[in-house]
Design a protein around this motif. Structure first.
Motif, PDB file in Angstrom:
ATOM      1  N   GLU A  36       0.816  -1.212   0.000  1.00 25.63           N
ATOM      2  CA  GLU A  36       0.000   0.000   0.000  1.00 25.63           C
ATOM      3  C   GLU A  36       0.854   1.268   0.000  1.00 25.63           C
ATOM      4  O   GLU A  36       0.619   2.196  -0.774  1.00 25.63           O
ATOM      5  N   GLU A  37       1.855   1.281   0.867  1.00 24.08           N
ATOM      6  CA  GLU A  37       2.714   2.463   0.978  1.00 24.08           C
ATOM      7  C   GLU A  37       3.457   2.731  -0.336  1.00 24.08           C
ATOM      8  O   GLU A  37       3.538   3.869  -0.794  1.00 24.08           O
TER       9      GLU A  37
ATOM     10  N   ARG B  21       2.245   6.543  -7.058  1.00 28.99           N
ATOM     11  CA  ARG B  21       1.141   7.315  -7.628  1.00 28.99           C
ATOM     12  C   ARG B  21       1.398   8.816  -7.428  1.00 28.99           C
ATOM     13  O   ARG B  21       1.190   9.627  -8.330  1.00 28.99           O
ATOM     14  N   GLN B  22       1.874   9.149  -6.237  1.00 27.09           N
ATOM     15  CA  GLN B  22       2.177  10.549  -5.938  1.00 27.09           C
ATOM     16  C   GLN B  22       3.292  11.088  -6.852  1.00 27.09           C
ATOM     17  O   GLN B  22       3.182  12.181  -7.396  1.00 27.09           O
ATOM     18  N   TRP B  23       4.357  10.314  -7.026  1.00 25.13           N
ATOM     19  CA  TRP B  23       5.428  10.736  -7.942  1.00 25.13           C
ATOM     20  C   TRP B  23       4.894  10.894  -9.359  1.00 25.13           C
ATOM     21  O   TRP B  23       5.225  11.847 -10.050  1.00 25.13           O
ATOM     22  N   GLN B  24       4.077   9.979  -9.785  1.00 22.07           N
ATOM     23  CA  GLN B  24       3.522  10.047 -11.145  1.00 22.07           C
ATOM     24  C   GLN B  24       2.748  11.345 -11.350  1.00 22.07           C
ATOM     25  O   GLN B  24       2.802  11.956 -12.406  1.00 22.07           O
ATOM     26  N   GLN B  25       2.029  11.740 -10.291  1.00 22.10           N
ATOM     27  CA  GLN B  25       1.177  12.919 -10.419  1.00 22.10           C
ATOM     28  C   GLN B  25       1.946  14.220 -10.239  1.00 22.10           C
ATOM     29  O   GLN B  25       1.557  15.248 -10.762  1.00 22.10           O
ATOM     30  N   GLN B  26       3.032  14.168  -9.437  1.00 25.46           N
ATOM     31  CA  GLN B  26       3.682  15.423  -9.048  1.00 25.46           C
ATOM     32  C   GLN B  26       4.970  15.749  -9.784  1.00 25.46           C
ATOM     33  O   GLN B  26       5.402  16.897  -9.778  1.00 25.46           O
ATOM     34  N   ILE B  27       5.619  14.755 -10.376  1.00 22.08           N
ATOM     35  CA  ILE B  27       6.909  15.040 -11.006  1.00 22.08           C
ATOM     36  C   ILE B  27       6.802  14.878 -12.527  1.00 22.08           C
ATOM     37  O   ILE B  27       6.418  13.817 -13.012  1.00 22.08           O
ATOM     38  N   PRO B  28       7.133  15.951 -13.256  1.00 23.24           N
ATOM     39  CA  PRO B  28       7.031  15.891 -14.716  1.00 23.24           C
ATOM     40  C   PRO B  28       7.893  14.758 -15.277  1.00 23.24           C
ATOM     41  O   PRO B  28       9.026  14.552 -14.841  1.00 23.24           O
ATOM     42  N   GLY B  29       7.346  14.041 -16.233  1.00 20.97           N
ATOM     43  CA  GLY B  29       8.094  12.947 -16.864  1.00 20.97           C
ATOM     44  C   GLY B  29       7.990  11.623 -16.116  1.00 20.97           C
ATOM     45  O   GLY B  29       8.530  10.616 -16.554  1.00 20.97           O
TER      46      GLY B  29
ATOM     47  N   THR C 272      -7.734  -4.367  -3.678  1.00 17.92           N
ATOM     48  CA  THR C 272      -8.132  -3.267  -2.795  1.00 17.92           C
ATOM     49  C   THR C 272      -7.092  -2.142  -2.827  1.00 17.92           C
ATOM     50  O   THR C 272      -7.440  -0.960  -2.866  1.00 17.92           O
ATOM     51  N   THR C 273      -5.833  -2.520  -2.817  1.00 14.32           N
ATOM     52  CA  THR C 273      -4.767  -1.517  -2.818  1.00 14.32           C
ATOM     53  C   THR C 273      -4.758  -0.710  -4.109  1.00 14.32           C
ATOM     54  O   THR C 273      -4.583   0.511  -4.089  1.00 14.32           O
ATOM     55  N   LEU C 274      -4.978  -1.392  -5.227  1.00 13.73           N
ATOM     56  CA  LEU C 274      -5.008  -0.680  -6.513  1.00 13.73           C
ATOM     57  C   LEU C 274      -6.169   0.303  -6.548  1.00 13.73           C
ATOM     58  O   LEU C 274      -6.035   1.441  -7.012  1.00 13.73           O
ATOM     59  N   GLU C 275      -7.302  -0.141  -6.018  1.00 12.01           N
ATOM     60  CA  GLU C 275      -8.488   0.697  -5.964  1.00 12.01           C
ATOM     61  C   GLU C 275      -8.247   1.929  -5.081  1.00 12.01           C
ATOM     62  O   GLU C 275      -8.499   3.058  -5.470  1.00 12.01           O
ATOM     63  N   LEU C 276      -7.692   1.662  -3.908  1.00 18.70           N
ATOM     64  CA  LEU C 276      -7.436   2.713  -2.914  1.00 18.70           C
ATOM     65  C   LEU C 276      -6.437   3.755  -3.414  1.00 18.70           C
ATOM     66  O   LEU C 276      -6.613   4.956  -3.227  1.00 18.70           O
ATOM     67  N   THR C 277      -5.371   3.295  -4.053  1.00 18.13           N
ATOM     68  CA  THR C 277      -4.303   4.225  -4.450  1.00 18.13           C
ATOM     69  C   THR C 277      -4.511   4.761  -5.860  1.00 18.13           C
ATOM     70  O   THR C 277      -3.799   5.685  -6.278  1.00 18.13           O
ATOM     71  N   GLN C 278      -5.439   4.162  -6.611  1.00 21.10           N
ATOM     72  CA  GLN C 278      -5.703   4.602  -7.987  1.00 21.10           C
ATOM     73  C   GLN C 278      -4.480   4.498  -8.891  1.00 21.10           C
ATOM     74  O   GLN C 278      -4.348   5.250  -9.863  1.00 21.10           O
ATOM     75  N   LEU C 279      -3.590   3.565  -8.565  1.00 20.92           N
ATOM     76  CA  LEU C 279      -2.412   3.359  -9.404  1.00 20.92           C
ATOM     77  C   LEU C 279      -2.774   2.409 -10.545  1.00 20.92           C
ATOM     78  O   LEU C 279      -3.489   1.430 -10.341  1.00 20.92           O
ATOM     79  N   ASP C 280      -2.282   2.726 -11.735  1.00 22.99           N
ATOM     80  CA  ASP C 280      -2.496   1.860 -12.894  1.00 22.99           C
ATOM     81  C   ASP C 280      -1.821   0.505 -12.626  1.00 22.99           C
ATOM     82  O   ASP C 280      -0.613   0.455 -12.393  1.00 22.99           O
ATOM     83  N   PRO C 281      -2.572  -0.597 -12.655  1.00 24.37           N
ATOM     84  CA  PRO C 281      -1.979  -1.916 -12.348  1.00 24.37           C
ATOM     85  C   PRO C 281      -0.776  -2.262 -13.231  1.00 24.37           C
ATOM     86  O   PRO C 281       0.120  -2.968 -12.788  1.00 24.37           O
ATOM     87  N   HIS C 282      -0.744  -1.736 -14.437  1.00 22.22           N
ATOM     88  CA  HIS C 282       0.392  -2.030 -15.328  1.00 22.22           C
ATOM     89  C   HIS C 282       1.702  -1.462 -14.794  1.00 22.22           C
ATOM     90  O   HIS C 282       2.764  -1.849 -15.254  1.00 22.22           O
ATOM     91  N   CYS C 283       1.607  -0.526 -13.853  1.00 23.60           N
ATOM     92  CA  CYS C 283       2.819   0.056 -13.280  1.00 23.60           C
ATOM     93  C   CYS C 283       3.341  -0.732 -12.082  1.00 23.60           C
ATOM     94  O   CYS C 283       4.371  -0.404 -11.513  1.00 23.60           O
ATOM     95  N   VAL C 284       2.608  -1.763 -11.683  1.00 29.56           N
ATOM     96  CA  VAL C 284       2.998  -2.551 -10.512  1.00 29.56           C
ATOM     97  C   VAL C 284       3.597  -3.874 -10.962  1.00 29.56           C
ATOM     98  O   VAL C 284       2.993  -4.604 -11.735  1.00 29.56           O
ATOM     99  N   LYS C 285       4.814  -4.145 -10.482  1.00 26.50           N
ATOM    100  CA  LYS C 285       5.412  -5.437 -10.790  1.00 26.50           C
ATOM    101  C   LYS C 285       5.640  -6.213  -9.504  1.00 26.50           C
ATOM    102  O   LYS C 285       6.336  -5.759  -8.599  1.00 26.50           O
TER     103      LYS C 285
END
Ligand code: C2E
Ligand code: CA
Ligand code: CA
Ligand code: CA
Length: 281
Positions: free
Chosen positions: A95-96, A102-110, A136-149
């Motif tokens: 989760e963390e 997700r935060q980096w994706q949204q806040q840092i250009p590129g 549940t974690t993907l739903e909660l954090t709204q991170l694209d699952p393709h970015c999770v390995k």
């Protein structure tokens, strides 16, 4: 050594707060500072070798033990497996790390496509609940699952191959990426490898660090990379420490690299600063 182990095991087991804290965290969403300071997640960059840019990170947990100081995962993950604490601890790391990326994706250009690799222990992998936890974690954090390995070690998948393949397929249905970790260190049945719905093979550090010892050692790394490519998998080489190793892996068409040559695992504020500096190796 044995005394230290017993002590840490007791301390994990007696850490009645761990489960409760994780429970609270899930209820409150925001207030996780206690857990965050006790089990901080560190981030080690994974570099896209052709471009030399950061493609993502691997999440590596630490334990800031109130008496012992920093304890490394090699020491406490096996104990957490034994006591069962790996289940809430693993859920915390997942989760963390997803929230952070997700935060980096949204806040840092590129950084829109930044990925995160997360280790799963055998005990987590063998629990069907894991699928719920991931969803549940993907739903909660709204991170694209393709970015999770999600990384599972070779020894865990080879333990009960048929069951492992079934579980990997269920994980794959959640659209996350899958990687086999520490490839080459255990018993790898090549006849099964093509049946794994995995996207990545991680070449263990021991092969990378022996590469400069001679042609035969390099042949092993080349063979693993070629094998992965023939099975349509990408390769991450871990433990890159020298420019020679980096150059060698690039010439072998290895897609990704990770190691002290680029950066050690970093606390999140240092990883943030590194991303802002947009390094190129
Ligand atoms: P791993 O998944 O093979 O992770 C790579 C380990 O190699 C990390 O050790 C990393 O710090 C280290 N490393 C990376 N580059 C280099 C290098 O260039 N040279 C050297 N000498 N070492 C390098 P770390 O962080 O101590 O983690 C050890 C193991 O603990 C991991 O091995 C992984 O199996 C496990 N682990 C860490 N975090 C978690 C977690 O959240 N959950 C689970 N289940 N296991 C974890
Ligand atoms: Ca790993
Ligand atoms: Ca590894
Ligand atoms: Ca390894």
């Amino acid at each position: 050594r044995l005394e230290l182990e017993t002590d840490l095991r007791r301390s994990l087991r007696d850490n009645e707060h761990l489960r409760q804290k994780i429970h609270d965290l899930q209820l409150r969403g925001e207030d996780y500072s206690a857990l965050n300071s006790q089990f901080p997640v560190y981030y080690q960059p994974i570099v896209d070798l052709p471009s030399g840019r950061i493609a993502g990170f691997e999440a590596l947990v630490r334990w800031e033990h109130p008496q012992r100081g920093r304890v490394f995962p090699g020491e406490f993950i096996p104990l957490a497996e034994e006591t069962g604490e790996i289940i809430p601890l693993g859920a915390w790391v997942l989760e963390e790390a997803c929230r952070q990326v997700r935060q980096w994706q949204q806040q840092i250009p590129g950084c829109e496509h930044l990925t995160i690799a997360i280790n799963l222990s055998g005990k987590q992998f063998n629990q069907l609940d894991l699928l719920d936890t991931i969803a549940t974690t993907l739903e909660l954090t709204q991170l694209d699952p393709h970015c999770v390995k999600l990384e599972i070690t070779e020894s865990v998948v080879m333990d009960e191959v048929e069951a492992a393949i079934a579980m990997l397929n269920k994980m794959k249905a959640l659209n996350v990426k899958l990687g086999i970790d520490d490839f080459g260190t255990g018993y790898s049945s090549l006849s099964y490898l093509h049946q794994f719905p995995t996207d990545t093979l991680k070449v263990d550090r021991s092969f990378v660090s022996r590469m400069e010892q001679g042609e035969d050692k390099r042949a092993i790394v080349k063979t693993i990379i070629d094998l992965a490519h023939n099975l349509n998998m990408e390769v991450v080489a871990e433990g890159i420490e020298t420019p020679e190793e980096l150059a060698r892996l690039r010439s072998l068409a290895c897609e990704y690299g990770q190691g002290y040559f680029f950066a050690k695992p970093l606390p999140k504020h240092e990883a943030t600063a590194l991303l802002h500096s947009n390094p190129r190796w």
